[in-house]
Design an enzyme around this catalytic site. Structure first.
Site, PDB file in Angstrom:
ATOM      1  N   HIS A 130      -3.528  -5.234   0.271  1.00  0.00           N
ATOM      2  CA  HIS A 130      -2.999  -5.679   1.558  1.00  0.00           C
ATOM      3  C   HIS A 130      -2.959  -7.208   1.631  1.00  0.00           C
ATOM      4  O   HIS A 130      -3.848  -7.839   2.213  1.00  0.00           O
ATOM      5  CB  HIS A 130      -3.850  -5.107   2.702  1.00  0.00           C
ATOM      6  CG  HIS A 130      -3.586  -3.664   2.964  1.00  0.00           C
ATOM      7  ND1 HIS A 130      -2.600  -3.233   3.826  1.00  0.00           N
ATOM      8  CD2 HIS A 130      -4.156  -2.547   2.444  1.00  0.00           C
ATOM      9  CE1 HIS A 130      -2.581  -1.897   3.848  1.00  0.00           C
ATOM     10  NE2 HIS A 130      -3.508  -1.470   3.019  1.00  0.00           N
ATOM     11  N   GLU A 186      -1.338  -9.068   3.481  1.00  0.00           N
ATOM     12  CA  GLU A 186      -1.202  -9.611   4.841  1.00  0.00           C
ATOM     13  C   GLU A 186      -2.531 -10.148   5.376  1.00  0.00           C
ATOM     14  O   GLU A 186      -2.544 -10.911   6.357  1.00  0.00           O
ATOM     15  CB  GLU A 186      -0.629  -8.550   5.793  1.00  0.00           C
ATOM     16  CG  GLU A 186      -1.537  -7.392   6.122  1.00  0.00           C
ATOM     17  CD  GLU A 186      -1.511  -6.249   5.126  1.00  0.00           C
ATOM     18  OE1 GLU A 186      -2.018  -5.162   5.453  1.00  0.00           O
ATOM     19  OE2 GLU A 186      -0.980  -6.450   4.003  1.00  0.00           O
ATOM     20  N   CYS A 220       0.841  -1.203   0.000  1.00  0.00           N
ATOM     21  CA  CYS A 220       0.000   0.000   0.000  1.00  0.00           C
ATOM     22  C   CYS A 220       0.879   1.258   0.000  1.00  0.00           C
ATOM     23  O   CYS A 220       1.560   1.524  -0.982  1.00  0.00           O
ATOM     24  CB  CYS A 220      -0.987  -0.039   1.158  1.00  0.00           C
ATOM     25  SG  CYS A 220      -2.370   1.116   0.943  1.00  0.00           S
TER      26      CYS A 220
END
Length: 240
Positions: A216, A218, A113
């Protein structure tokens, strides 16, 4: 064999508020969770610029995270600043010094990001300062639904490192940004785009592993997200 050490940049609040009335650092668990699951050792990094050389001696790779702030437009040559831009000067100065050192050593780098945007700017890119004002009929890149759900898809560019890692796509991703790469500059290759044309990923093919994505991963919403972390941590293991 020891796990590769992955330096992960934290977010910070210099004025305090929320978690503490005093200044604090913060990082969501899922950044560390994905690094650990992929076989790495997560090391969260405070923003002490004088420690950069020692940090670079400790880490095998660098993960630059996102946050609710922006890269200073002056860093990519802009003469104006959009009203929506929020700066965190101390964090940016630390991350940029650390990134430049990591690039000089050819350590593996993953930008997520806002981290992707900083990697891009450090390698000569410019940014769109506010997507809704610059991209006609833009998607909701600051998605209204939870970040644990996809907001849109991205197309993966053939022939790129990202394509080799995650396959041809399209990949469903979450989206939490109001800026994006405008021009990638001379070193970078675009590796992913949203349906509205917004650049969603970049990489430097001249380096061992230097890649950024606007979403994202993650959150591990898809096999592509976990494959990206696995490849990054594996590259960090090879850098020792």
């Amino acid at each position: 064999m020891r796990r590769p050490v992955i330096g992960i940049t934290a977010d910070s609040e210099e004025q305090g508020g929320g978690y503490s009335a005093l200044p604090w650092y913060a990082l969501r668990h899922n950044y560390c969770d994905q690094v650990t699951a992929a076989g790495g050792l997560a090391l969260i990094l405070p923003h002490e610029q004088e420690t950069v050389p020692e940090v670079l001696d400790l880490i095998d790779g660098l993960l630059i995270t996102g946050g609710a702030f922006d890269v200073d437009p002056a860093l990519f040559g802009a003469s104006d600043r959009h009203a929506s831009v929020v700066l965190k000067a101390r964090r940016t100065a630390f991350e940029l010094a650390l990134l430049q050192g990591a690039l000089a050593r050819d350590l593996p780098v993953l930008g997520i990001c806002g981290g992707e945007q900083l990697v891009a700017v450090a390698l000569g890119a410019t940014l769109i300062q506010h997507i809704p004002d610059a991209v006609p009929q833009a998607l909701a890149h600051e998605q209204p639904n939870p970040r644990t759900e996809p907001g849109h898809t991205v197309a993966i560019e053939p022939g790129t490192l990202l394509h080799r890692l995650v396959g041809p796509g399209p990949v469903a991703v979450n989206s939490a940004h109001h800026q994006a790469v405008a021009t990638p500059g001379p070193r970078l290759v675009v590796n992913a785009r949203a349906p509205d044309g917004v650049i969603e990923g970049i990489e430097d093919p001249g380096r061992r592993f230097c890649l950024g994505v606007q979403w994202h991963p993650e959150y591990a919403l898809s096999p592509a997200d976990t494959a990206l972390f696995a490849a990054f941590v594996a590259a960090c293991g090879e850098s020792r």
